[in-house]
Design a protein around this motif. Structure first.
Motif, PDB file in Angstrom:
ATOM      1  N   GLU A 164       0.914  -1.257  -0.144  1.00 55.85           N
ATOM      2  CA  GLU A 164       0.265   0.002  -0.167  1.00 55.85           C
ATOM      3  C   GLU A 164       0.783   1.079   0.106  1.00 55.85           C
ATOM      4  OE1 GLU A 164      -2.527   1.667   3.576  1.00 55.85           O
ATOM      5  OE2 GLU A 164      -4.305   0.131   2.435  1.00 55.85           O
ATOM      6  N   GLY A 165       2.310   0.834   0.523  1.00 55.37           N
ATOM      7  CA  GLY A 165       3.119   2.371   0.179  1.00 55.37           C
ATOM      8  C   GLY A 165       4.147   1.762   0.562  1.00 55.37           C
ATOM      9  N   SER A 166       5.118   2.631  -0.394  1.00 58.01           N
ATOM     10  CA  SER A 166       7.047   1.859  -0.046  1.00 58.01           C
ATOM     11  C   SER A 166       7.917   2.838  -0.272  1.00 58.01           C
ATOM     12  CB  SER A 166       6.954   1.593  -1.075  1.00 58.01           C
ATOM     13  OG  SER A 166       7.115   1.713  -2.295  1.00 58.01           O
ATOM     14  N   ASP A 167       9.137   2.669  -0.010  1.00 56.15           N
ATOM     15  CA  ASP A 167       9.975   4.553   0.707  1.00 56.15           C
ATOM     16  C   ASP A 167       9.371   5.423   1.660  1.00 56.15           C
ATOM     17  OD1 ASP A 167      12.386   5.181  -0.016  1.00 56.15           O
ATOM     18  OD2 ASP A 167      11.688   6.245  -1.939  1.00 56.15           O
ATOM     19  N   LEU A 168       8.926   5.229   2.481  1.00 56.27           N
ATOM     20  CA  LEU A 168       7.892   5.667   2.881  1.00 56.27           C
ATOM     21  C   LEU A 168       8.964   6.294   4.116  1.00 56.27           C
ATOM     22  CD1 LEU A 168       4.931   4.503   3.566  1.00 56.27           C
ATOM     23  CD2 LEU A 168       5.376   5.831   2.369  1.00 56.27           C
ATOM     24  N   HIS A 169       9.640   6.884   4.747  1.00 57.30           N
ATOM     25  CA  HIS A 169       9.973   7.999   5.808  1.00 57.30           C
ATOM     26  C   HIS A 169       9.015   8.204   7.365  1.00 57.30           C
ATOM     27  CE1 HIS A 169      13.439   8.590   3.149  1.00 57.30           C
ATOM     28  NE2 HIS A 169      12.128   9.188   2.166  1.00 57.30           N
ATOM     29  N   PRO A 170       8.427   6.967   8.007  1.00 57.70           N
ATOM     30  CA  PRO A 170       8.144   6.811   9.071  1.00 57.70           C
ATOM     31  C   PRO A 170       8.255   8.353  10.328  1.00 57.70           C
ATOM     32  CG  PRO A 170       8.070   4.579   8.908  1.00 57.70           C
ATOM     33  CD  PRO A 170       9.135   5.617   8.110  1.00 57.70           C
ATOM     34  N   GLY A 171       7.164   8.712  10.312  1.00 56.91           N
ATOM     35  CA  GLY A 171       7.657   9.974  12.056  1.00 56.91           C
ATOM     36  C   GLY A 171       8.169  11.232  11.017  1.00 56.91           C
ATOM     37  N   GLY A 172       9.046  10.958   9.435  1.00 54.93           N
ATOM     38  CA  GLY A 172       8.791  12.180   8.533  1.00 54.93           C
ATOM     39  C   GLY A 172       7.573  13.357   8.586  1.00 54.93           C
ATOM     40  N   GLU A 173       8.341  13.519   7.409  1.00 55.66           N
ATOM     41  CA  GLU A 173       6.895  15.225   6.790  1.00 55.66           C
ATOM     42  C   GLU A 173       6.144  14.215   6.596  1.00 55.66           C
ATOM     43  OE1 GLU A 173       6.459  17.988   6.251  1.00 55.66           O
ATOM     44  OE2 GLU A 173       7.805  18.815   8.856  1.00 55.66           O
ATOM     45  N   PRO A 174       5.083  14.066   6.362  1.00 50.07           N
ATOM     46  CA  PRO A 174       3.536  13.241   5.376  1.00 50.07           C
ATOM     47  C   PRO A 174       4.220  13.935   4.164  1.00 50.07           C
ATOM     48  CG  PRO A 174       2.875  14.899   6.326  1.00 50.07           C
ATOM     49  CD  PRO A 174       4.165  15.359   7.321  1.00 50.07           C
ATOM     50  N   ARG A 175       4.151  13.384   2.885  1.00 49.06           N
ATOM     51  CA  ARG A 175       3.839  12.978   1.725  1.00 49.06           C
ATOM     52  C   ARG A 175       2.782  13.982   1.138  1.00 49.06           C
ATOM     53  NH1 ARG A 175       2.434   9.489  -0.599  1.00 49.06           N
ATOM     54  NH2 ARG A 175       2.061   7.788   2.065  1.00 49.06           N
ATOM     55  N   PRO A 176       2.691  14.627  -0.256  1.00 44.64           N
ATOM     56  CA  PRO A 176       0.952  15.359   0.213  1.00 44.64           C
ATOM     57  C   PRO A 176       0.268  14.418  -0.349  1.00 44.64           C
ATOM     58  CG  PRO A 176       3.281  16.234  -1.308  1.00 44.64           C
ATOM     59  CD  PRO A 176       3.826  15.777  -0.717  1.00 44.64           C
ATOM     60  N   ASP A 177       0.730  13.715  -0.785  1.00 42.73           N
ATOM     61  CA  ASP A 177      -0.515  11.763  -1.240  1.00 42.73           C
ATOM     62  C   ASP A 177      -0.163  10.931  -0.360  1.00 42.73           C
ATOM     63  OD1 ASP A 177       1.914  10.691  -1.420  1.00 42.73           O
ATOM     64  OD2 ASP A 177       1.597  10.185  -3.250  1.00 42.73           O
ATOM     65  N   ALA A 178      -0.196  11.134   1.216  1.00 45.75           N
ATOM     66  CA  ALA A 178      -0.423  10.279   2.227  1.00 45.75           C
ATOM     67  C   ALA A 178      -1.802  10.437   2.512  1.00 45.75           C
ATOM     68  CB  ALA A 178      -0.181  10.910   3.599  1.00 45.75           C
ATOM     69  N   THR A 179      -2.390   8.700   3.384  1.00 46.13           N
ATOM     70  CA  THR A 179      -3.326   8.712   3.434  1.00 46.13           C
ATOM     71  C   THR A 179      -3.952   9.194   4.746  1.00 46.13           C
ATOM     72  OG1 THR A 179      -2.907   6.780   5.039  1.00 46.13           O
ATOM     73  CG2 THR A 179      -3.349   6.668   2.380  1.00 46.13           C
ATOM     74  N   SER A 180      -5.011   9.398   5.201  1.00 48.32           N
ATOM     75  CA  SER A 180      -5.725   9.941   6.291  1.00 48.32           C
ATOM     76  C   SER A 180      -4.904   9.483   7.361  1.00 48.32           C
ATOM     77  CB  SER A 180      -6.994   9.857   6.505  1.00 48.32           C
ATOM     78  OG  SER A 180      -7.784  10.819   7.447  1.00 48.32           O
ATOM     79  N   ARG A 181      -4.450   8.318   7.516  1.00 44.71           N
ATOM     80  CA  ARG A 181      -3.950   7.673   8.629  1.00 44.71           C
ATOM     81  C   ARG A 181      -2.145   7.719   8.768  1.00 44.71           C
ATOM     82  NH1 ARG A 181      -5.992   3.838  12.395  1.00 44.71           N
ATOM     83  NH2 ARG A 181      -4.718   2.863  13.578  1.00 44.71           N
ATOM     84  N   GLU A 182      -1.749   8.457   7.953  1.00 38.67           N
ATOM     85  CA  GLU A 182      -0.251   8.697   7.626  1.00 38.67           C
ATOM     86  C   GLU A 182      -0.402   9.801   8.289  1.00 38.67           C
ATOM     87  OE1 GLU A 182       2.102   6.893   4.179  1.00 38.67           O
ATOM     88  OE2 GLU A 182       0.031   6.726   3.516  1.00 38.67           O
ATOM     89  N   VAL A 183      -1.437  10.477   7.920  1.00 35.97           N
ATOM     90  CA  VAL A 183      -1.313  12.123   8.729  1.00 35.97           C
ATOM     91  C   VAL A 183      -1.639  12.085  10.022  1.00 35.97           C
ATOM     92  CG1 VAL A 183      -2.228  14.508   8.649  1.00 35.97           C
ATOM     93  CG2 VAL A 183      -2.038  12.932   6.026  1.00 35.97           C
ATOM     94  N   LEU A 184      -2.660  11.698  10.627  1.00 37.90           N
ATOM     95  CA  LEU A 184      -3.194  11.220  11.557  1.00 37.90           C
ATOM     96  C   LEU A 184      -1.856  11.290  12.187  1.00 37.90           C
ATOM     97  CD1 LEU A 184      -4.790  11.600  14.770  1.00 37.90           C
ATOM     98  CD2 LEU A 184      -5.866   9.910  13.675  1.00 37.90           C
ATOM     99  N   VAL A 185      -1.210  10.110  11.777  1.00 37.50           N
ATOM    100  CA  VAL A 185      -0.550   9.641  12.971  1.00 37.50           C
ATOM    101  C   VAL A 185       1.152   9.787  12.799  1.00 37.50           C
ATOM    102  CG1 VAL A 185       1.322   7.055  13.505  1.00 37.50           C
ATOM    103  CG2 VAL A 185      -0.972   6.880  12.711  1.00 37.50           C
ATOM    104  N   GLY A 186       1.159  10.544  11.852  1.00 32.50           N
ATOM    105  CA  GLY A 186       2.035  11.619  11.105  1.00 32.50           C
ATOM    106  C   GLY A 186       2.131  12.804  12.345  1.00 32.50           C
ATOM    107  N   TYR A 187       1.503  13.064  12.439  1.00 35.53           N
ATOM    108  CA  TYR A 187       1.263  14.344  13.351  1.00 35.53           C
ATOM    109  C   TYR A 187       1.280  13.988  14.661  1.00 35.53           C
ATOM    110  CZ  TYR A 187      -1.541  17.809  16.401  1.00 35.53           C
ATOM    111  OH  TYR A 187      -1.793  18.707  17.176  1.00 35.53           O
ATOM    112  N   LEU A 188       1.421  13.166  15.163  1.00 37.46           N
ATOM    113  CA  LEU A 188       0.924  12.417  17.056  1.00 37.46           C
ATOM    114  C   LEU A 188       2.442  11.990  17.263  1.00 37.46           C
ATOM    115  CD1 LEU A 188      -2.238  10.248  17.408  1.00 37.46           C
ATOM    116  CD2 LEU A 188      -2.518  12.367  17.858  1.00 37.46           C
ATOM    117  N   ALA A 189       2.594  11.331  16.286  1.00 37.64           N
ATOM    118  CA  ALA A 189       4.671  10.677  16.477  1.00 37.64           C
ATOM    119  C   ALA A 189       5.929  11.021  15.536  1.00 37.64           C
ATOM    120  CB  ALA A 189       3.532   8.726  16.564  1.00 37.64           C
ATOM    121  N   ARG A 190       5.676  12.173  15.394  1.00 38.33           N
ATOM    122  CA  ARG A 190       6.298  13.549  14.735  1.00 38.33           C
ATOM    123  C   ARG A 190       7.628  12.444  15.137  1.00 38.33           C
ATOM    124  NH1 ARG A 190       4.313  17.165  15.523  1.00 38.33           N
ATOM    125  NH2 ARG A 190       6.314  18.496  17.300  1.00 38.33           N
ATOM    126  N   GLY A 191       9.251  12.352  14.428  1.00 41.06           N
ATOM    127  CA  GLY A 191      10.021  12.208  15.116  1.00 41.06           C
ATOM    128  C   GLY A 191      10.054  10.822  15.179  1.00 41.06           C
TER     129      GLY A 191
END
Length: 321
Positions: free
Chosen positions: A257-284
């Motif tokens: 569903e996703g590859s070459d991702l950077h968990p905890g980093g800046e969300p990509r413009p095409d990030a999914t809703s859950r990626e955006v939320l979790v990225g915000y909460l677990a940033r870095g």
């Protein structure tokens, strides 16, 4: 990547808290709507890392306070980076908190999940958080606290929802080996039995599923492993590459569903809703991100640092595909 707009050359990170410096550049002709560092907007950068005074100065000079960079407004960036002080300045300057962006997450709705849920009142007719989003928002800070301050270079990991370590053994057609006091977690088992480190991973049951790890390599997040583990569920893999940083993959029901991702980093413009939320909460925090995304809830750090519940000897197979 383009060049800096006239007047912005030489600006460094620390300058965004220096009001006299930024004001002098603007007065000398630097445009508030210009480009800095090749592809950034000054107001967005200031919203993330600047002082409220600099944000206010830029907000008063831009043409459109809601202009977007990489799919997000300056207000959205301030909220995402935990800068409620700057967000309040932008709100006072007229920024729209309910403008949808980033997989539908407006700045105001995103703020409901973070440490400042009262940043803007929720207007009538505006949807708040779903039950699932509230659960993620409640759990993620605990995960961040568990893994904060620990270094995981070289670690391979897979967080898998809804299955046990025993089920992981079955799905991978692996050979389980018990962990004993004589076989500490960072010592690979089966020495002298024809197996290499790349064929051995640890697995540990946690609330919500299981976590598979390899302290010395990337095997748990290889596509073949994640495809087998994610049948009927979701798995988030991670390799903490010492050379190039954290690398992630998401598999759902056996497919990427996703590859070459950077968990905890800046969300990509095409990030999914859950990626955006979790990225915000677990940033870095890449490990907390993977756990929160998959919905696994380790009670402590042992599932990642060891000892695992069991060791798994993987069968001879090309797990790269």
């Amino acid at each position: 990547m383009g060049l800096d707009a006239p007047g912005w050359s030489g600006v460094v990170h620390g300058d965004w808290t220096n009001l006299p410096r930024i004001r002098a550049l603007l007065d000398a002709g630097a445009e508030a709507d210009g480009i800095v560092w090749g592809d950034r907007r000054p107001l967005h950068v200031a919203a993330e890392e600047g002082s409220p005074e600099v944000v206010a100065e830029l907000a008063g000079r831009v043409t459109d306070i809601d202009s977007e960079e990489r799919g997000r407004s300056a207000l959205w960036s301030a909220v995402y980076h935990g800068r409620s002080d700057n967000a309040r300045i932008l709100l006072a300057a007229g920024a729209d908190p309910w403008r949808p962006m980033m997989a539908g997450w407006s700045p105001g709705r995103l703020s409901l999940a973070g440490p400042a849920p009262d940043l803007v009142p929720l207007p009538a007719g505006e949807g708040g958080l779903t039950d699932d989003e509230r659960a993620v928002a409640a759990e993620a800070p605990r995960l961040v606290e568990i893994f904060a301050g620990h270094r995981f270079e070289g670690l391979g990991l897979a967080c898998v929802a809804g299955i046990s370590a025993t089920e992981a053994v079955r799905r991978l057609d692996a050979t389980p080996f018990a962990v004993t006091e004589e076989d500490p977690s960072h010592e690979p088992p089966l020495r002298g039995q024809g197996r290499t480190h790349g064929e051995i991973i640890g697995a540990t049951d946690v609330p919500g599923g299981c976590i598979l790890t390899q302290p010395w390599g990337y095997t748990p997040q290889m596509p073949g492993v994640l495809a087998a583990l994610s049948s009927g569920t979701v798995a988030h893999g991670l390799y903490a590459n010492p050379k190039s940083g954290d690398q992630g993959r998401i598999f759902r029901d056996g497919y990427a569903e996703g590859s070459d991702l950077h968990p905890g980093g800046e969300p990509r413009p095409d990030a999914t809703s859950r990626e955006v939320l979790v990225g915000y909460l677990a940033r870095g925090n890449a490990i907390a991100f993977c756990c929160a995304y998959a919905g696994v809830r380790p009670p402590d750090i042992r599932a990642v640092t060891g000892p695992p519940d069991i060791w798994l000897g993987l069968p001879e197979r090309d797990w790269r595909h």
